[in-house]
Structures are given as structure tokens and as C-alpha cells.
Design a protein around this motif. Structure first.
Motif, PDB file in Angstrom:
ATOM      1  N   VAL A  76      -1.897 -28.859   2.443  1.00  0.00           N
ATOM      2  CA  VAL A  76      -0.753 -28.049   2.861  1.00  0.00           C
ATOM      3  C   VAL A  76      -0.647 -26.811   1.976  1.00  0.00           C
ATOM      4  O   VAL A  76      -1.215 -26.752   0.882  1.00  0.00           O
ATOM      5  N   ARG A  77       0.103 -25.819   2.432  1.00  0.00           N
ATOM      6  CA  ARG A  77       0.250 -24.572   1.686  1.00  0.00           C
ATOM      7  C   ARG A  77       1.329 -24.720   0.611  1.00  0.00           C
ATOM      8  O   ARG A  77       2.426 -25.216   0.877  1.00  0.00           O
ATOM      9  N   ILE A  78       0.979 -24.283  -0.580  1.00  0.00           N
ATOM     10  CA  ILE A  78       1.862 -24.366  -1.751  1.00  0.00           C
ATOM     11  C   ILE A  78       2.149 -22.955  -2.233  1.00  0.00           C
ATOM     12  O   ILE A  78       1.253 -22.109  -2.294  1.00  0.00           O
ATOM     13  N   ARG A  79       3.391 -22.697  -2.582  1.00  0.00           N
ATOM     14  CA  ARG A  79       3.752 -21.382  -3.141  1.00  0.00           C
ATOM     15  C   ARG A  79       4.370 -21.563  -4.523  1.00  0.00           C
ATOM     16  O   ARG A  79       5.333 -22.328  -4.695  1.00  0.00           O
ATOM     17  N   ILE A  80       3.818 -20.866  -5.497  1.00  0.00           N
ATOM     18  CA  ILE A  80       4.373 -20.830  -6.854  1.00  0.00           C
ATOM     19  C   ILE A  80       5.333 -19.645  -6.906  1.00  0.00           C
ATOM     20  O   ILE A  80       4.968 -18.528  -6.537  1.00  0.00           O
ATOM     21  N   ILE A  94      -0.483 -19.376 -15.291  1.00  0.00           N
ATOM     22  CA  ILE A  94      -0.960 -20.707 -15.686  1.00  0.00           C
ATOM     23  C   ILE A  94      -1.026 -21.643 -14.485  1.00  0.00           C
ATOM     24  O   ILE A  94      -2.043 -22.310 -14.247  1.00  0.00           O
ATOM     25  N   LEU A  95       0.050 -21.691 -13.700  1.00  0.00           N
ATOM     26  CA  LEU A  95       0.069 -22.608 -12.557  1.00  0.00           C
ATOM     27  C   LEU A  95      -0.874 -22.146 -11.446  1.00  0.00           C
ATOM     28  O   LEU A  95      -1.498 -22.977 -10.778  1.00  0.00           O
ATOM     29  N   SER A  96      -0.987 -20.847 -11.238  1.00  0.00           N
ATOM     30  CA  SER A  96      -1.899 -20.369 -10.184  1.00  0.00           C
ATOM     31  C   SER A  96      -3.344 -20.682 -10.549  1.00  0.00           C
ATOM     32  O   SER A  96      -4.140 -21.071  -9.685  1.00  0.00           O
ATOM     33  N   ARG A  97      -3.705 -20.531 -11.837  1.00  0.00           N
ATOM     34  CA  ARG A  97      -5.065 -20.857 -12.278  1.00  0.00           C
ATOM     35  C   ARG A  97      -5.318 -22.360 -12.154  1.00  0.00           C
ATOM     36  O   ARG A  97      -6.422 -22.776 -11.754  1.00  0.00           O
ATOM     37  N   ALA A  98      -4.304 -23.170 -12.474  1.00  0.00           N
ATOM     38  CA  ALA A  98      -4.457 -24.619 -12.361  1.00  0.00           C
ATOM     39  C   ALA A  98      -4.643 -25.027 -10.901  1.00  0.00           C
ATOM     40  O   ALA A  98      -5.512 -25.848 -10.572  1.00  0.00           O
ATOM     41  N   VAL A 220       5.248 -22.711 -21.441  1.00  0.00           N
ATOM     42  CA  VAL A 220       4.778 -23.966 -22.031  1.00  0.00           C
ATOM     43  C   VAL A 220       5.053 -25.138 -21.086  1.00  0.00           C
ATOM     44  O   VAL A 220       4.236 -26.052 -20.969  1.00  0.00           O
ATOM     45  N   VAL A 221       6.185 -25.122 -20.382  1.00  0.00           N
ATOM     46  CA  VAL A 221       6.450 -26.171 -19.393  1.00  0.00           C
ATOM     47  C   VAL A 221       5.352 -26.146 -18.322  1.00  0.00           C
ATOM     48  O   VAL A 221       4.817 -27.189 -17.927  1.00  0.00           O
ATOM     49  N   ALA A 222       4.979 -24.946 -17.869  1.00  0.00           N
ATOM     50  CA  ALA A 222       3.899 -24.817 -16.889  1.00  0.00           C
ATOM     51  C   ALA A 222       2.579 -25.300 -17.469  1.00  0.00           C
ATOM     52  O   ALA A 222       1.790 -25.979 -16.790  1.00  0.00           O
ATOM     53  N   TYR A 223       2.325 -24.978 -18.728  1.00  0.00           N
ATOM     54  CA  TYR A 223       1.111 -25.416 -19.421  1.00  0.00           C
ATOM     55  C   TYR A 223       1.062 -26.942 -19.501  1.00  0.00           C
ATOM     56  O   TYR A 223       0.007 -27.556 -19.283  1.00  0.00           O
ATOM     57  N   LYS A 224       2.201 -27.556 -19.797  1.00  0.00           N
ATOM     58  CA  LYS A 224       2.260 -29.025 -19.864  1.00  0.00           C
ATOM     59  C   LYS A 224       1.960 -29.644 -18.498  1.00  0.00           C
ATOM     60  O   LYS A 224       1.290 -30.682 -18.398  1.00  0.00           O
ATOM     61  N   LEU A 225       2.470 -29.011 -17.436  1.00  0.00           N
ATOM     62  CA  LEU A 225       2.180 -29.507 -16.091  1.00  0.00           C
ATOM     63  C   LEU A 225       0.682 -29.398 -15.804  1.00  0.00           C
ATOM     64  O   LEU A 225       0.077 -30.315 -15.230  1.00  0.00           O
ATOM     65  N   ALA A 226       0.078 -28.276 -16.216  1.00  0.00           N
ATOM     66  CA  ALA A 226      -1.361 -28.107 -16.018  1.00  0.00           C
ATOM     67  C   ALA A 226      -2.148 -29.172 -16.784  1.00  0.00           C
ATOM     68  O   ALA A 226      -3.133 -29.728 -16.277  1.00  0.00           O
ATOM     69  N   LEU A 227      -1.725 -29.493 -18.007  1.00  0.00           N
ATOM     70  CA  LEU A 227      -2.393 -30.532 -18.790  1.00  0.00           C
ATOM     71  C   LEU A 227      -2.275 -31.891 -18.115  1.00  0.00           C
ATOM     72  O   LEU A 227      -3.244 -32.677 -18.084  1.00  0.00           O
ATOM     73  N   LYS A 242      -8.491 -25.078 -19.905  1.00  0.00           N
ATOM     74  CA  LYS A 242      -7.306 -25.410 -20.710  1.00  0.00           C
ATOM     75  C   LYS A 242      -7.161 -24.485 -21.914  1.00  0.00           C
ATOM     76  O   LYS A 242      -6.044 -24.133 -22.307  1.00  0.00           O
ATOM     77  N   GLU A 243      -8.284 -24.092 -22.520  1.00  0.00           N
ATOM     78  CA  GLU A 243      -8.228 -23.185 -23.667  1.00  0.00           C
ATOM     79  C   GLU A 243      -7.633 -21.836 -23.256  1.00  0.00           C
ATOM     80  O   GLU A 243      -6.826 -21.253 -23.978  1.00  0.00           O
ATOM     81  N   GLU A 244      -8.038 -21.339 -22.087  1.00  0.00           N
ATOM     82  CA  GLU A 244      -7.510 -20.067 -21.596  1.00  0.00           C
ATOM     83  C   GLU A 244      -6.013 -20.185 -21.308  1.00  0.00           C
ATOM     84  O   GLU A 244      -5.226 -19.281 -21.634  1.00  0.00           O
ATOM     85  N   LEU A 245      -5.605 -21.292 -20.714  1.00  0.00           N
ATOM     86  CA  LEU A 245      -4.187 -21.464 -20.386  1.00  0.00           C
ATOM     87  C   LEU A 245      -3.331 -21.496 -21.649  1.00  0.00           C
ATOM     88  O   LEU A 245      -2.183 -21.045 -21.638  1.00  0.00           O
ATOM     89  N   LEU A 246      -3.891 -22.028 -22.739  1.00  0.00           N
ATOM     90  CA  LEU A 246      -3.172 -22.057 -24.011  1.00  0.00           C
ATOM     91  C   LEU A 246      -2.846 -20.644 -24.493  1.00  0.00           C
ATOM     92  O   LEU A 246      -1.784 -20.403 -25.084  1.00  0.00           O
ATOM     93  N   GLU A 247      -3.742 -19.686 -24.239  1.00  0.00           N
ATOM     94  CA  GLU A 247      -3.487 -18.303 -24.637  1.00  0.00           C
ATOM     95  C   GLU A 247      -2.177 -17.799 -24.040  1.00  0.00           C
ATOM     96  O   GLU A 247      -1.368 -17.140 -24.720  1.00  0.00           O
ATOM     97  N   PHE A 248      -1.943 -18.136 -22.782  1.00  0.00           N
ATOM     98  CA  PHE A 248      -0.769 -17.608 -22.081  1.00  0.00           C
ATOM     99  C   PHE A 248       0.493 -18.409 -22.406  1.00  0.00           C
ATOM    100  O   PHE A 248       1.599 -17.867 -22.347  1.00  0.00           O
ATOM    101  N   ALA A 249       0.318 -19.669 -22.795  1.00  0.00           N
ATOM    102  CA  ALA A 249       1.465 -20.432 -23.297  1.00  0.00           C
ATOM    103  C   ALA A 249       1.951 -19.823 -24.609  1.00  0.00           C
ATOM    104  O   ALA A 249       3.159 -19.722 -24.858  1.00  0.00           O
ATOM    105  N   ALA A 250       1.012 -19.395 -25.463  1.00  0.00           N
ATOM    106  CA  ALA A 250       1.378 -18.754 -26.729  1.00  0.00           C
ATOM    107  C   ALA A 250       2.046 -17.409 -26.483  1.00  0.00           C
ATOM    108  O   ALA A 250       3.073 -17.088 -27.113  1.00  0.00           O
ATOM    109  N   LEU A 251       1.483 -16.610 -25.589  1.00  0.00           N
ATOM    110  CA  LEU A 251       2.066 -15.300 -25.263  1.00  0.00           C
ATOM    111  C   LEU A 251       3.486 -15.468 -24.730  1.00  0.00           C
ATOM    112  O   LEU A 251       4.407 -14.728 -25.121  1.00  0.00           O
TER     113      LEU A 251
END
Length: 602
Positions: A76-80, A94-98, A220-227, A242-251
Motif C-alpha cells: 500500500v502507499r505510505i506517506r511520511i 531518515i524515515l524516507s531512506r529507511a 532521533v525518534v525517527a532514527y530509533k524507528l529506523a533501528l 544506519k551509519e548515515e542515518l546517525l549523521e542526521f540524528a546528530a544534526l
């Protein structure tokens, strides 16, 4: 006038020093960061990603993962749906990449600041229905969108909320009676959370969420969901990013001004390591157009250079441009977008300066400095600049500030607070004035009717419980340390405390009775200065100052008499001044030297 406080928290500083191979000075600073036991000290100094908390500790994480996996499986189609600030942009990325890694049929929408306003609205839900969307996943918003989520439910659209903002609540008596705004003291009030009717609500601010560190941002909440999705699916592509997503959680964490304590500190420190080796074309382009040396990104660069460029698109244009920059796949594409973002940010800076000048003028005309809470209405100021201008005024006057502007539909505004004034709770006490509002202790946003502004200003101040001493800026000294003792060994150890930011400020030391002998102004515009000073023990040091030179000049004239400023810059001074300073090292033209930086003076 400032009030200086010397921290006096106790611990066995020598024992900490021996155990962790640090000086007692550093141990004392750590205690001033509210660390109380050795395990906390270990995590602060040497914590790794293994010390971060499991995403499964967040309430409803299991439900969210189950529902998302089922939606992906069903095709099904999902929208972030994110937000237009850096936190919302990074959370969306983060969520779109995941989702992309998991092969989901997903796209991303970011509200337009002017046309949509903050977070979910009916228009976004209607558009999702028209586009055949079956699931919405919010990031950095949604906790206050109960009616919009109910509308989505009525269309058969499933909604999962990921957010970090305060949960809306109703104040009512223990017998269920609603609060009387005119007589709030009449009954004993309790707070009842108003959660949105979503399938899953992931927000560490919920009362029933027992996540050990609730002070995380939306990214970070989005990062946790991705993890959690990576752990559940064991998808190798998601594991690989996951390493790349961490960059954006820090930013996100730095730019949303989260406290750099606990888990946040580890995420930012580890994220900065990845950012300094990033392969993301968008981040690389932003560092290049802003003249940041490769591999030298710090928390300062994130918060004051990279972040504002990303924010500028959401303020003056559309935040989709920032998201597109981060999603760039070639250097040529990224450089073109990065230059546009920098130009927008330069324009934003000029507009902000004009807005601050207008605010200062209105404060003087309406004698607002007498208000406990300043409510400033500047209808011609671009509504996207309200938060920045409110922050500048707050810094100048040390009062809570609401900066209101005229939007497309009524008045919009942003608030910035001071220590001791919980902005969101105070707004809840006068919520009858708002058509929409949200936020947390130190910042908030709102919409209201123009005709209600005078009443809002009056009632907000009537209810304000701040006292005169609350408006005196508090300067917290970590250690009263003679400059003779502040040597290279301590400067080198201070690096262990990085990254610095909210909740973990750069350590502040104090020295009484420094004798100022001479000084000269530096820089192209002569906006900073270097002073030759003498310590009480007779040693001469160089002290630099990047603050307000005009204000320092007035201080000299008032304390030591007319002509004192001229005498100082003429090398004919002998003024005893107590100084609060920071210690570090500065490298210029290949030469590294110890640097003392004056921050405050008495």
C-alpha cells in the motif's frame, strides 16, 4: 546587571580524577553537569553507541513496526509527513531512506510554513486521500493533531505518530470540572493527557512512556524507528545505511537545541565522527559553500552554519528544497542547491536584523520592558522569522518573549522562554486565546485572532509568577580558577567534554582582580579585541574578547571614569576587573597557542 554563581556541588573529585585519568578540575566540571556516580561519568567521557537505549523501550514502537511492516508487505502507499525546520527535515530524510531501503511504496510531504502551518492539517489529509494514501507516518509532529488524525481515520487512512513535543493536556478538577480561566484557584486541578487517535503514538513525552531519556528530538525518534525496523526485518540495505542515518540524528539534535546530555551527547559525538567522513553530497556541498574545512565539522558548525542554511528554505521558500538537497545524488546537483540555500540564509539574516530593530523600537514605545512576559506584534515581519527575532529579544532583555506577526489567516507567532518559565504550560493556562498552539518549556508556536492580542498580553502577565530576580541573567561559574593555573594540560583535557551545547556548555572559569594594561581592536570591522592583562601573581597574559565592545567601553567609563576606554586602547590603563573566561587552544597559520576568552566582566 548579571549575577554570578559559583557551582558548589560536591563529590570525591580526586577519586574521579584517579579513576578516569583526569584532573580534579575536570572532575568538578563533570559534577556541575549533574553527574552523580561513576557510571554516569564513564558514559559522559567514554560512552559509545552500545550505551544508547533500545528503541523498543519507546511506547508503541512494537505496534508501529508491526503496522509499517504489514503495510510494506501489502504494497500500500505510505506517506511520511514531516515539518519545515531542520529537525523535521532530517526526520523526514531518515524515515524516507529507511522506507526506500525496505522497498516501501512511500513518498514524503513537508508542510509549507505559510500555506499549511505546523504539522498535520485538514488539507494534508484531504490530499493524502485524493492520492490514494493508505498510511501516514508523521515525524516531528502529530502529537497535537487529534482532529486531523480522526479525519484520516474516517477515510480509512492509518496513522502512526512519531513526535517529541509535549503532549496536549486538559486541566480539570478532580471531580471532572473544567478549569475556570478567571478563577483557576477555585478547585484542585489535575492534568489529563489528550493523545491523538492514531494506531501508534511514539513520543517519549507521554506519561505512559518509560523511555529512560525523554529529551530526544524528532530526528532521533525517527532514527530509533529506523533501528527497530532494521532489527525486525534484518534487511541488509537498511542495516547498511544506519551509519548515515546517525549523521542526521546528530544534526537534528543540535539544531533543535536539545540538551547534550546522556544519550544525546553520545549520538552527537558519534554522529559528528560520521559527518566528518560523510559521503552525502548535500552535506558536503553545504560545508564547501560555507568555507568549512573538510573533516573539521563541529557542533557549532551544525547549529550556526549548516542548520540555518537548511532552515532558511522553510522560512523564506519551501523546506522541500532542503530535503531535495540532502537527497542529491551528484556533486553538481548538490552544489547548485547548496548555493541557493546559502543565498536564502544570507537574505534571512538581513531580514532578521531589520525585524530586531523594529521590535526594539516597539518595546521602547510601549514600555514593554516593564512587562514580565513581552508580547510584541509586528504585522509586517515575515512570520517565518518570528522565532529567531523572539530569541534575540529574549537574549537582550532576559524575559520570556512572544513575537507575533500577521499570517494569511489571522496572527501567528513564536515564543522563546527563560529559565524558570515553562512556556507550554503557561500557554495552556490561557489556551482560550489560541486557535492552535504547541511547544515545550523553552519554545512554542501559536495562532490566534488579532483582536485578542491586548487581552492575551494582559492575562499572560497577570498569571506570570516570575519575580524580579528571575530576570537577572545568571552566570554559572564552573570553577574559580586563576589564569596562572589554566595551562595547556587542562586545555587538552577539556576536549574530552566536547561536543558543547545546551546542557553541556563550554566550561566557564573566573579570575578576580585582573589588571587590564592595554588593548587593541581586531578584525576587518574592529568588532573584537585582544587585551594585555596582569594576574594578581604578576604574570602577563593575553585575553581576547568577541563580545559587545561598545558595551564594554560603557562599563569602563562608568566604573573608572571618563577617558578610561581611550586609556585602555592607548596602552595607559591599570584597571582591576574580575573576569569570567573560557579556556582553549587556537591555531592560526599553523601555530597553536593557549587562548583565554573573556565572556563576562564585573
Amino acid at each position: 546587571m548579571e549575577k554570578w554563581y559559583v557551582a558548589a556541588k560536591r563529590a570525591d573529585f580526586n577519586a574521579w580524577g584517579e579513576k578516569f585519568r583526569i584532573s580534579p578540575v575536570l572532575a568538578r566540571i563533570l559534577r556541575n553537569r549533574d553527574l552523580t556516580d561513576e557510571e554516569e561519568v564513564r558514559k559522559f567521557l567514554y560512552g559509545t553507541l552500545d550505551d544508547c537505549y533500545s528503541p523498543w523501550l519507546l511506547k508503541d514502537m512494537d505496534k508501529a513496526v508491526d503496522e509499517i511492516c504489514a503495510a510494506i508487505e501489502a504494497g500500500v502507499r505510505i506517506r511520511i509527513i514531516g515539518d519545515y525546520d531542520v529537525d523535521g527535515i532530517c526526520a523526514s530524510y531518515i524515515l524516507s531512506r529507511a522506507m526506500e531501503a525496505l522497498g516501501a511504496r512511500a513518498d514524503t510531504a513537508i508542510p509549507h510554513r505559510i500555506h499549511d502551518g505546523y504539522g498535520l492539517n485538514d488539507h494534508l489529509i484531504e490530499t493524502a486521500r485524493q492520492d490514494g494514501i493508505s498510511m501516514i507516518v508523521t515525524c516531528d509532529n502529530g502529537i497535537a493533531a487529534a482532529s486531523q488524525i480522526a479525519l484520516a481515520n474516517s477515510y480509512g487512512i492509518k496513522v502512526i505518530v512519531t513526535d517529541h513535543h509535549e503532549v496536549p493536556f486538559a486541566s480539570e478538577g478532580q471531580d471532572g470540572t473544567e478549569e475556570n480561566p478567571r478563577h483557576p484557584e477555585a478547585i484542585t486541578m489535575v492534568h489529563r493527557e489528550l493523545l491523538p487517535p492514531a494506531l501508534a503514538v511514539i513520543d517519549p513525552r507521554q506519561e505512559q512512556c518509560h523511555y529512560p531519556f525523554p529529551g530526544i528530538c524528532g530526528g532521533v525518534v525517527a532514527y530509533k524507528l529506523a533501528l527497530a525496523l532494521a532489527e525486525r526485518t534484518q534487511n541488509p540495505v537498511l542495516e547498511g545505511i544506519k551509519e548515515e542515518l546517525l549523521e542526521f540524528a546528530a544534526l537534528s539534535t543540535v539544531c533543535d537545541v536539545m540538551e547534550l546530555k546522556g544519550e544525546n551527547r553520545i549520538l552527537v559525538r558519534e554522529g559528528l565522527k560520521r559527518l566528518n567522513a560523510t559521503r552525502n553530497p548535500g552535506i558536503l556541498a553545504l560545508t564547501e559553500v560555507n568555507g568549512i574545512e573538510p573533516g573539521k565539522l563541529s557542533a557549532y558548525h551544525l547549529g550556526f552554519i549548516i542548520g540555518p542554511c537548511l532552515n532558511a528554505t522553510g522560512r523564506l521558500d519551501t523546506a522541500r528544497r532542503a530535503l531535495e538537497l540532502l537527497c542529491s545524488r551528484t556533486k553538481t546537483e548538490a552544489m547548485s542547491a547548496a548555493r541557493e540555500l546559502k543565498e536564502l540564509n544570507d537574505s534571512r539574516k538581513n531580514l532578521t536584523l531589520r525585524g530586531v530593530e523594529q521590535a526594539e523600537k516597539l518595546i521602547a514605545e510601549q514600555h514593554m520592558e516593564q512587562d514580565k512576559v513581552m508580547v510584541i506584534y509586528l504585522p509586517q515581519v515575515h512570520e517565518s522569522l518570528a522565532g529567531i527575532i523572539a530569541g534575540r529579544i529574549r537574549e537582550h532583555y532576559n524575559h520570556p518573549v512572544f513575537l507575533l506577526t500577521k499570517g494569511e489567516e489571522g496572527v501567528k507567532g513564536s515564543g522563546r522562554s527563560i529559565e524558570g518559565y515553562h512556556m507550554y504550560e503557561s500557554m495552556t493556562e490561557v489556551k482560550h486565546f489560541f486557535t492552535k498552539f504547541g511547544g515545550h518549556a523553552m519554545a512554542a508556536g501559536l495562532s490566534m485572532r488579532e483582536e485578542d492580542i491586548p487581552s492575551f498580553r494582559r492575562e499572560l502577565n497577570e498569571r506570570c509568577r516570575l519575580q524580579e530576580e528571575d530576570f537577572i541573567p545568571k552566570i554559572h561559574i564552573d570553577v574559580p580558577m586563576p589564569m596562572d593555573y589554566a595551562d595547556e594540560r587542562i586545555a587538552d583535557q577539556l576536549v574530552l567534554l566536547e561536543p558543547f551545547g545546551v546542557g553541556n556548555p563550554k566550561p566557564l572559569f573566573a579570575q578576580k582582580d585582573l589588571v587590564f594594561l592595554a588593548g587593541y581592536k581586531m578584525g576587518a570591522n574592529k568588532t573584537c579585541a585582544r587585551y594585555r592583562v596582569q594576574t594578581p601573581e604578576g604574570a602577563e597574559k593575553q585575553l581576547v574578547f568577541f563580545g559587545d565592545l561598545e558595551r564594554f567601553g560603557r562599563f569602563l567609563e562608568e566604573k573608572f571614569g571618563r577617558g578610561s576606554e581611550t586609556a585602555l586602547y592607548g596602552g595607559k590603563a591599570h584597571f582591576r576587573i574580575s573576569v569570567a573566561y573560557q579556556l582553549g587552544k587556537n591555531t592560526y597559520r599553523g601555530k597553536t597557542e593557549l587562548q583565554y576568552v573573556m565572556q563576562h566582566y564585573l
